[in-house]
Design an enzyme around this catalytic site. Structure first.
Site, PDB file in Angstrom:
ATOM      1  N   ASP A 161       8.777   4.726   8.223  1.00 32.27           N
ATOM      2  CA  ASP A 161       8.491   6.060   8.775  1.00 32.27           C
ATOM      3  C   ASP A 161       7.651   6.969   7.879  1.00 32.27           C
ATOM      4  O   ASP A 161       7.345   8.107   8.256  1.00 32.27           O
ATOM      5  CB  ASP A 161       9.815   6.762   9.122  1.00 32.27           C
ATOM      6  CG  ASP A 161      10.743   6.878   7.919  1.00 32.27           C
ATOM      7  OD1 ASP A 161      10.290   6.597   6.780  1.00 32.27           O
ATOM      8  OD2 ASP A 161      11.921   7.242   8.100  1.00 32.27           O
ATOM      9  N   GLY A 184       0.827  -1.218   0.000  1.00 35.72           N
ATOM     10  CA  GLY A 184       0.000   0.000   0.000  1.00 35.72           C
ATOM     11  C   GLY A 184       0.850   1.252   0.000  1.00 35.72           C
ATOM     12  O   GLY A 184       2.082   1.207   0.069  1.00 35.72           O
ATOM     13  N   ASP A 244       3.686  -4.349  -7.688  1.00 40.64           N
ATOM     14  CA  ASP A 244       3.126  -3.137  -7.067  1.00 40.64           C
ATOM     15  C   ASP A 244       3.745  -1.876  -7.657  1.00 40.64           C
ATOM     16  O   ASP A 244       3.324  -0.768  -7.317  1.00 40.64           O
ATOM     17  CB  ASP A 244       3.317  -3.163  -5.543  1.00 40.64           C
ATOM     18  CG  ASP A 244       4.746  -3.443  -5.130  1.00 40.64           C
ATOM     19  OD1 ASP A 244       5.263  -4.520  -5.467  1.00 40.64           O
ATOM     20  OD2 ASP A 244       5.369  -2.572  -4.490  1.00 40.64           O
ATOM     21  N   ARG A 270      -2.264   0.333  -9.706  1.00 45.77           N
ATOM     22  CA  ARG A 270      -1.168  -0.600  -9.985  1.00 45.77           C
ATOM     23  C   ARG A 270      -1.715  -2.012 -10.174  1.00 45.77           C
ATOM     24  O   ARG A 270      -2.827  -2.310  -9.722  1.00 45.77           O
ATOM     25  CB  ARG A 270      -0.203  -0.622  -8.783  1.00 45.77           C
ATOM     26  CG  ARG A 270       0.393   0.737  -8.474  1.00 45.77           C
ATOM     27  CD  ARG A 270       0.694   0.881  -6.970  1.00 45.77           C
ATOM     28  NE  ARG A 270       1.070   2.267  -6.668  1.00 45.77           N
ATOM     29  CZ  ARG A 270       2.322   2.704  -6.578  1.00 45.77           C
ATOM     30  NH1 ARG A 270       3.317   1.860  -6.708  1.00 45.77           N
ATOM     31  NH2 ARG A 270       2.571   3.968  -6.346  1.00 45.77           N
TER      32      ARG A 270
HETATM   33  P1  AMP Z   1       9.084   0.456  -3.069  1.00 48.51           P
HETATM   34  O1  AMP Z   1      10.114  -0.625  -3.053  1.00 48.51           O
HETATM   35  O2  AMP Z   1       9.629   1.832  -2.903  1.00 48.51           O
HETATM   36  O3  AMP Z   1       8.177   0.358  -4.252  1.00 48.51           O
HETATM   37  O4  AMP Z   1       8.179   0.249  -1.754  1.00 48.51           O
HETATM   38  C1  AMP Z   1       7.567  -0.975  -1.416  1.00 48.51           C
HETATM   39  C2  AMP Z   1       6.545  -0.742  -0.337  1.00 48.51           C
HETATM   40  O5  AMP Z   1       7.173  -0.242   0.853  1.00 48.51           O
HETATM   41  C3  AMP Z   1       5.468   0.245  -0.682  1.00 48.51           C
HETATM   42  O6  AMP Z   1       4.265  -0.210  -0.121  1.00 48.51           O
HETATM   43  C4  AMP Z   1       5.945   1.524  -0.032  1.00 48.51           C
HETATM   44  O7  AMP Z   1       4.885   2.399   0.260  1.00 48.51           O
HETATM   45  C5  AMP Z   1       6.591   0.993   1.228  1.00 48.51           C
HETATM   46  N1  AMP Z   1       7.637   1.890   1.762  1.00 48.51           N
HETATM   47  C6  AMP Z   1       8.881   2.075   1.260  1.00 48.51           C
HETATM   48  N2  AMP Z   1       9.571   2.963   2.018  1.00 48.51           N
HETATM   49  C7  AMP Z   1       8.727   3.378   2.994  1.00 48.51           C
HETATM   50  C8  AMP Z   1       8.848   4.294   4.092  1.00 48.51           C
HETATM   51  N3  AMP Z   1       9.953   4.984   4.330  1.00 48.51           N
HETATM   52  N4  AMP Z   1       7.758   4.439   4.889  1.00 48.51           N
HETATM   53  C9  AMP Z   1       6.625   3.756   4.665  1.00 48.51           C
HETATM   54  N5  AMP Z   1       6.467   2.878   3.667  1.00 48.51           N
HETATM   55  C10 AMP Z   1       7.493   2.682   2.840  1.00 48.51           C
HETATM   56 MG    MG Z   2       6.618   1.084  -4.981  1.00 51.02          MG
END
Ligand code: AMP
Ligand code: MG
Length: 501
Positions: free
Chosen positions: A134, A99, A263, A192
């Site tokens: 965070d 999410g 995602d 997505r």
């Molecule tokens: P990503 O690899 O950037 O596509 O992120 C994968 C998942 O981790 C997604 O659901 C992001 O919203 C969540 N996510 C990544 N970094 C953070 C963060 N610093 N705080 C909260 N959620 C995160």
């Molecule tokens: Mg992502």
């Protein structure tokens, strides 16, 4: 006074913003989205504003209150900002619920061009989907997303856009303490593959259908008159085509996304979620841009196949909408669609006649890619200079290859390329111009992003500003910025880009 000015600006922006997605899905059960208030940063300030895009969208960059809105210092009252839930397959495994963990959507904006954009703040604090993280994004990764989305747009590749970058004094802990930042990014839709997977595996076929119909209403209203099965098939077929053509564009330009989890895949085929991406420097087909991807699942040359893998995951999530035979038939068309799109792009990059068939192209392209891989010539610079082939400036092309240019294998390639060009002779000047229009001079190499990041971290946004302006027109010569088209310096080899952001 400040408050009054802010309220005035809010009215202007709220007048422009709509929230049809929120209204449609606010009461979905189980929940698709959650209302979220942004968490303010300490001492937010503009890092950069995309003035051209603001002008296109009719946003006054100097409007009082704009910074507060795009920094996440205040909610866009009366609209409700929200985060959406999705699930997904990460590195080939079902990851369950994910999410918008650090993104919240402010609303939708109708552009002057008739297009509709969803506005999202990335890094504006935690949401119900943040899990243990965070909700923040550091300046370093925010700059990379900000620059790359506009660089991709300049290259003509479907992508989310970036409207603004806000810097701050909020400390954010990663491997070291860094500054928090917020990017305002825009997408035609942030839906997505993972949204469909989430509701499919939750047994909520009704929400799967509502999501599909929402996309159709927003983006393909002509299909609304079709019976449900036909319009859902159109949507799936469109996603297959859009994925194939976007990935073909990545392969042609030498872009590696780095984290092609389901995602991070857009239903509309737009490049989404810029993290540990990388552009090829020297041509290495197995290039892995993401230091965290030790198995190379998302290596450069695996991307076309991963596109199909992800579409297969989406097909599973469409099983309540369409019979499997129809989904399989669409999946079966992916390879051919990818190849056609990739061939068209490579034919243009090589300056061959558009009518050249697959065999004629492969006879020139395959040996060339093998020679480039062997010799380590820079992919972007080689193709840019290929326009000089056969002219009195050809030595500049030869210099890109170096000493091997004189060797037999290259000389053989030169002969076959010469023959291919003369088979259907076109005006040489015309060919040169059309090649320069499809072979970029400027790409966002890691070292350029790194230099802009280091300067910005030290408070100097001049480099980012310059890079941003140059990358907007990657096919233009811009001789005063030749340095930004230089080969990467030796220290660039040590840059390691991971999922940390
Ligand atoms: P990503 O690899 O950037 O596509 O992120 C994968 C998942 O981790 C997604 O659901 C992001 O919203 C969540 N996510 C990544 N970094 C953070 C963060 N610093 N705080 C909260 N959620 C995160
Ligand atoms: Mg992502």
């Amino acid at each position: 006074m400040r408050w009054a000015g802010y309220a005035g600006a809010m009215k202007t922006l709220a007048d422009q913003l709509d929230n049809s997605f929120y209204q449609r899905f606010n009461s979905a059960t189980p929940a698709l989205l959650s209302a979220v208030q942004p968490a303010p940063l300490t001492n937010p300030r503009w890092g950069h504003r995309n003035l051209d895009l603001m002008a296109e969208l009719g946003i006054d960059p100097a409007a009082p209150g704009l910074l507060e809105l795009l920094a996440g210092s205040r909610a866009p009252s009366p609209l409700t900002p929200y985060a959406a839930v999705y699930s997904g397959h990460q590195f080939g495994h079902w990851a369950g619920q994910l999410g918008d963990g650090r993104a919240l959507t402010l609303g939708e904006l109708n552009g002057a061009d008739g297009g509709c954009w969803e506005l999202q703040l990335k890094g504006a604090g935690p949401t119900p989907y943040s899990r243990f993280a965070d909700g923040r994004a550091v300046l370093r990764s925010s700059i990379r997303e900000y620059l790359c989305s506009e660089a991709m747009h300049g290259l003509g590749i479907p992508t989310t856009r970036a409207l603004s970058l806000v810097d701050s004094d909020s400390p954010v802990q990663r491997e070291r303490v860094e500054r928090g930042a917020v990017v305002c990014r825009l997408a035609r839709s942030f839906i997505r593959f993972g949204h469909f997977e989430h509701f499919h595996y939750a047994g909520q076929a009704q929400t799967v259908a509502t999501l599909a119909d929402y996309l159709i209403e927003q983006h393909f209203p002509d299909w609304l008159a079709l019976p449900a099965e036909q319009r859902h098939l159109q949507l799936f077929a469109n996603t297959v085509t859009a994925t194939a053509t976007t990935i073909a564009a990545w392969q042609a330009v030498g872009f590696a996304h780095g984290v092609l989890n389901t995602d991070n895949m857009s239903l509309l085929g737009d490049t989404l979620d810029y993290g540990p991406f990388g552009f090829l420097d020297s041509y290495q087909p197995g290039f892995i841009c993401n230091h965290s991807d030790s198995g190379g699942r998302y290596a450069f040359n695996k991307q076309p196949m991963i596109g199909l893998w992800n579409l297969n995951a989406l097909a599973n999530a469409f099983l309540s909408l369409l019979p499997s035979e129809l989904l399989v038939e669409q999946l079966g068309s992916y390879q051919q669609q990818f190849e056609a799109a990739y061939r068209a792009r490579m034919t243009a990059k090589l300056g061959l006649p558009a009518a050249a068939d697959a065999q004629q192209l492969d006879a020139v392209l395959q040996p060339l890619l093998a020679l480039l891989a062997e010799g380590g010539a820079d992919y972007t610079r080689f193709f840019r200079r290929l326009a000089l082939f056969g002219s009195d400036q050809e030595p500049a092309l030869a210099a890109e290859v170096g000493e091997p240019w004189q060797q037999q294998a290259w000389q053989q390639w030169r002969s076959s390329y010469t023959a291919a060009l003369t088979e259907q002779p076109a005006d040489a000047d015309q060919r040169q111009l059309s090649m320069l229009a499809v072979n970029p001079k400027y790409i966002l190499r890691n070292y350029l992003a790194e230099q802009a990041i280091q300067a910005a971290e030290a408070g100097d946004y001049g480099q980012l500003e310059r890079l941003f302006a140059v990358l907007k027109q990657p096919y233009a010569e811009q001789p005063e910025y030749d340095k930004l088209a230089a080969l990467p310096p030796a220290w660039a080899a040590a840059i390691s880009i991971s999922c940390s952001s």
